[in-house]
Scaffold this active site. Structure first.
Site, PDB file in Angstrom:
ATOM      1  N   CYS A 121       0.903  -0.439   0.065  1.00  0.00           N
ATOM      2  CA  CYS A 121      -0.432   0.059   0.055  1.00  0.00           C
ATOM      3  C   CYS A 121       0.993   0.899  -0.090  1.00  0.00           C
ATOM      4  O   CYS A 121       1.241   1.600   1.304  1.00  0.00           O
ATOM      5  CB  CYS A 121      -0.913  -0.455   1.159  1.00  0.00           C
ATOM      6  SG  CYS A 121      -1.692  -1.855   1.204  1.00  0.00           S
TER       7      CYS A 121
ATOM      8  N   GLY B  92       6.676   7.821  -0.079  1.00  0.00           N
ATOM      9  CA  GLY B  92       8.047   8.430   1.073  1.00  0.00           C
ATOM     10  C   GLY B  92       8.212   6.706   1.750  1.00  0.00           C
ATOM     11  O   GLY B  92       9.763   6.768   1.277  1.00  0.00           O
TER      12      GLY B  92
ATOM     13  N   ASP C 220      -4.261  -4.702  -5.913  1.00  0.00           N
ATOM     14  CA  ASP C 220      -5.537  -4.544  -4.402  1.00  0.00           C
ATOM     15  C   ASP C 220      -5.261  -5.809  -3.914  1.00  0.00           C
ATOM     16  O   ASP C 220      -4.734  -7.086  -3.722  1.00  0.00           O
ATOM     17  CB  ASP C 220      -6.817  -4.339  -5.514  1.00  0.00           C
ATOM     18  CG  ASP C 220      -8.040  -5.357  -4.562  1.00  0.00           C
ATOM     19  OD1 ASP C 220      -7.826  -5.113  -3.291  1.00  0.00           O
ATOM     20  OD2 ASP C 220      -9.515  -4.504  -4.313  1.00  0.00           O
TER      21      ASP C 220
ATOM     22  N   CYS D 295      -0.857   4.482  10.777  1.00  0.00           N
ATOM     23  CA  CYS D 295      -0.875   5.551  11.475  1.00  0.00           C
ATOM     24  C   CYS D 295      -1.767   6.319  12.341  1.00  0.00           C
ATOM     25  O   CYS D 295      -2.632   6.841  12.374  1.00  0.00           O
ATOM     26  CB  CYS D 295      -0.725   6.495  10.168  1.00  0.00           C
ATOM     27  SG  CYS D 295      -2.145   7.203   8.683  1.00  0.00           S
TER      28      CYS D 295
END
Length: 443
Positions: A260, A265, A311, A380
């Site tokens: 993903c 980054g 996916d 996160c």
């Protein structure tokens, strides 16, 4: 449009369209080409009102006979902006805040409400030293909710997950200004040389002792216009994500899968750690986001990154068995509220669907790891149901995987008790975004 009108338009779009705050504001600033000072005022008003919404509504309710829920979106946002300027922006005279609010009501064709807006704000000015705040002794949760503009359900969630002591520290940290961290592209120069280049451009860059090759920036201006950025000398990345890559520790020549990956980054940092030798497959299900990864890799000169559409939840086939796989799953984002303050105002039920989705993606990602390889799961968010619970379920139901202990970098510590293969980062400890990671080794 002036600064206040742009801020109002941005607030209305976030509220009515449930759009991301940073995307909305950036588009409007570009569209109306505000000057530096006007852009700064628009940004300060927009984010200030968004971050303090609960506090502002609490104050408005004491000076208005009409409940906030009964007001139109335009009137309520204009009032919020006026109250924010009066209470939190010392450099703006109270009279200017009132006059600007009345002018906005006329611009937005809610002239009939201008008298009401004027009266509420002037009543506040006369009595602002006598606002009746919640009693921290009698109702501490309501006090925290109003003081830190955090919904009661979220305050209770953090207390249930981490206890009162850490919760208050989290709430304080989530209100603070988000630091800007970057990752030096060491394939193009040393962190010291890149720091010097930035300082010569009047950008204050400082090394981060606890994270090698990281820099914190102040007075950065528009990052996209920075000469060093345009020449691929760095990319923007919070310390928590950089630490995740450092602990995953990819080596030169290895094959890595980032399931993903957008906006890229972590893939960029891993490629730099690998000295641009090996192969990184960076996937996302959105073609637009894949193009974003490709553009970032090209700007940084990282040729080992191969971006593609996939996916992570449903696609089962992939020919390559990787040395290391990073599964940075979609999550509720409770760890990045200071960057996306609108997250805090979502209904608590939005948390419910994430754990099942995350578990499916993690199980699917496990298929991509070769025997003896390493699998990393990260989010996160600050929600044990999305973090430790998913990691522990994975271990229970996958006997071919074992927990892989994490050796925390020097200068870092755990904020809570947790298994050795897990690490929850809190913004109140060392300053990174709220983040979680767990490591597994395929036997």
């Amino acid at each position: 449009m002036d600064a206040r009108a742009v801020a109002l338009e941005a607030l209305l779009r976030v509220e009515m369209n449930k759009s991301y705050s940073n995307i909305v504001l950036n588009k409007l600033l570009q569209q109306y080409q505000l000057s530096g000072r006007e852009a700064s005022l628009a940004s300060a008003l927009f984010y200030g009102v968004l971050e303090k919404r609960i506090t502002l509504d609490y104050v408005i309710s004491q000076f208005s006979k009409i409940k906030c829920k009964k007001m139109s979106n335009i009137v309520l946002e204009i009032l919020r902006m006026g109250v924010y300027q009066i209470l939190f922006m010392d450099k703006i005279p109270d009279s200017a805040a009132v006059n600007a609010a009345v002018d906005l009501s006329k611009q937005k064709k809610v002239v009939k409400a201008s008298g009401f807006i004027n009266a509420v704000l002037r009543n506040l000015i006369r009595a602002q030293d006598h606002i009746c705040w919640p009693d921290p002794q009698q109702d501490p949760l309501l006090y925290w909710s109003v003081l830190y503009s955090c919904p009661l359900w979220l305050v209770q969630h953090f207390i249930s997950a981490y206890g009162r002591n850490i919760t208050e520290k989290i709430l304080v940290a989530l209100e603070a200004h988000s630091p800007l961290y970057i990752r030096a592209n060491t394939t193009k120069g040393s962190v010291v040389s890149i720091e010097e280049d930035l300082n010569q451009l009047s950008v204050k860059a400082s090394g981060v002792t606890a994270v090698p090759d990281a820099l914190s920036l102040t007075n950065s201006g528009a990052i996209e216009q920075n000469f060093c950025y345009q020449n691929g000398l760095f990319h923007v990345q919070d310390l928590s994500s950089q630490l995740c890559c450092l602990l995953l520790a990819p080596k030169s020549g290895e094959t890595i899968v980032d399931v993903c990956a957008a906006p890229g980054g972590k893939s960029f940092t891993m490629a730099e750690l690998m000295e641009n030798q090996g192969k990184i497959y960076a996937f996302d299900q959105s073609p637009a986001k894949v193009r974003l990864i490709e553009a970032g890799a090209e700007r940084l000169g990282l040729s080992i990154i191969q971006a593609g559409i996939r996916d992570a939840q449903h696609d089962l086939e992939f020919a390559v068995q990787a040395d290391r796989v990073l599964c940075d799953a979609p999550c509720s984002g409770l760890g990045i509220i200071r960057r996306k303050p609108e997250i805090r105002y979502k209904d608590k039920n939005f948390l419910a669907d994430f754990p099942a989705l995350q578990y499916e993606i993690l199980c699917n990602s496990a298929r991509l790891v070769k025997k003896g390889g390493l699998l990393f799961y990260s989010t996160c968010t600050l929600n044990p149901e999305e973090n430790g619970a998913v990691a522990e379920r994975f271990l229970r139901e996958h006997p071919d995987y074992a927990a892989a202990g994490l050796d925390l970098p020097k200068g870092w510590r755990r904020g809570i008790e947790e298994p050795a293969n897990q690490w929850t980062l809190f913004p109140c400890l060392n300053g990174p975004d709220g983040f979680f990671m767990a490591a597994f080794r395929r036997s």
